[in-house]
Write a protein that holds these residues in place. Structure first.
Motif, PDB file in Angstrom:
ATOM      1  N   LEU A  49      53.874  33.729  43.105  1.00 19.44           N
ATOM      2  CA  LEU A  49      52.582  33.315  42.563  1.00 19.44           C
ATOM      3  C   LEU A  49      51.880  32.370  43.527  1.00 19.44           C
ATOM      4  O   LEU A  49      50.687  32.508  43.774  1.00 19.44           O
ATOM      5  N   SER A  50      52.619  31.441  44.082  1.00 16.94           N
ATOM      6  CA  SER A  50      52.046  30.497  45.039  1.00 16.94           C
ATOM      7  C   SER A  50      51.424  31.233  46.223  1.00 16.94           C
ATOM      8  O   SER A  50      50.312  30.915  46.656  1.00 16.94           O
ATOM      9  N   PHE A  51      52.124  32.224  46.742  1.00 10.74           N
ATOM     10  CA  PHE A  51      51.614  33.018  47.858  1.00 10.74           C
ATOM     11  C   PHE A  51      50.322  33.728  47.474  1.00 10.74           C
ATOM     12  O   PHE A  51      49.333  33.708  48.204  1.00 10.74           O
ATOM     13  N   HIS A  52      50.326  34.371  46.309  1.00 15.59           N
ATOM     14  CA  HIS A  52      49.155  35.130  45.880  1.00 15.59           C
ATOM     15  C   HIS A  52      47.964  34.214  45.585  1.00 15.59           C
ATOM     16  O   HIS A  52      46.823  34.549  45.918  1.00 15.59           O
ATOM     17  N   LEU A  53      48.213  33.067  44.974  1.00 16.82           N
ATOM     18  CA  LEU A  53      47.122  32.124  44.719  1.00 16.82           C
ATOM     19  C   LEU A  53      46.526  31.611  46.030  1.00 16.82           C
ATOM     20  O   LEU A  53      45.323  31.420  46.135  1.00 16.82           O
ATOM     21  N   LYS A  54      47.385  31.400  47.017  1.00  7.26           N
ATOM     22  CA  LYS A  54      46.892  30.950  48.326  1.00  7.26           C
ATOM     23  C   LYS A  54      45.987  32.006  48.944  1.00  7.26           C
ATOM     24  O   LYS A  54      44.936  31.688  49.507  1.00  7.26           O
ATOM     25  N   GLU A  55      46.350  33.271  48.808  1.00  8.25           N
ATOM     26  CA  GLU A  55      45.515  34.355  49.334  1.00  8.25           C
ATOM     27  C   GLU A  55      44.173  34.401  48.613  1.00  8.25           C
ATOM     28  O   GLU A  55      43.131  34.595  49.246  1.00  8.25           O
ATOM     29  N   LEU A  56      44.178  34.224  47.300  1.00 16.19           N
ATOM     30  CA  LEU A  56      42.923  34.197  46.542  1.00 16.19           C
ATOM     31  C   LEU A  56      42.080  32.978  46.909  1.00 16.19           C
ATOM     32  O   LEU A  56      40.859  33.057  46.971  1.00 16.19           O
ATOM     33  N   LEU A  57      42.737  31.872  47.158  1.00 19.49           N
ATOM     34  CA  LEU A  57      42.043  30.649  47.564  1.00 19.49           C
ATOM     35  C   LEU A  57      41.366  30.844  48.918  1.00 19.49           C
ATOM     36  O   LEU A  57      40.200  30.483  49.097  1.00 19.49           O
TER      37      LEU A  57
END
Length: 71
Positions: A49-57
């Motif tokens: 989730l952290s990885f995916h949120l960083k990509e969205l950010l």
């Protein structure tokens, strides 16, 4: 959103997990959701989730806000 911003946004949403995260955030509205709640709703492991949120950010699709212990 500028035309040049569409490409990173569409690329970010072209992944199943990120699209599921974004859908949950849109449904939550302006108050958003804590990362733990997003993980619970999408059944995505916190590390992923952290990885995916960083990509969205990075694609300017989401923003993060510290609220006590929660993001």
């Amino acid at each position: 959103m500028e035309t040049t911003n569409f490409i990173p946004a569409l690329a970010a949403l072209a992944q199943e997990s990120r699209l599921a995260i974004f859908k949950q955030l849109v449904q939550a509205g302006p108050d958003g959701l804590a990362a733990g709640k997003i993980a619970e709703l999408t059944a995505i492991a916190p590390s992923s989730l952290s990885f995916h949120l960083k990509e969205l950010l990075h694609a300017n699709m989401v923003n993060a806000q510290q609220n006590g212990r929660f993001i």
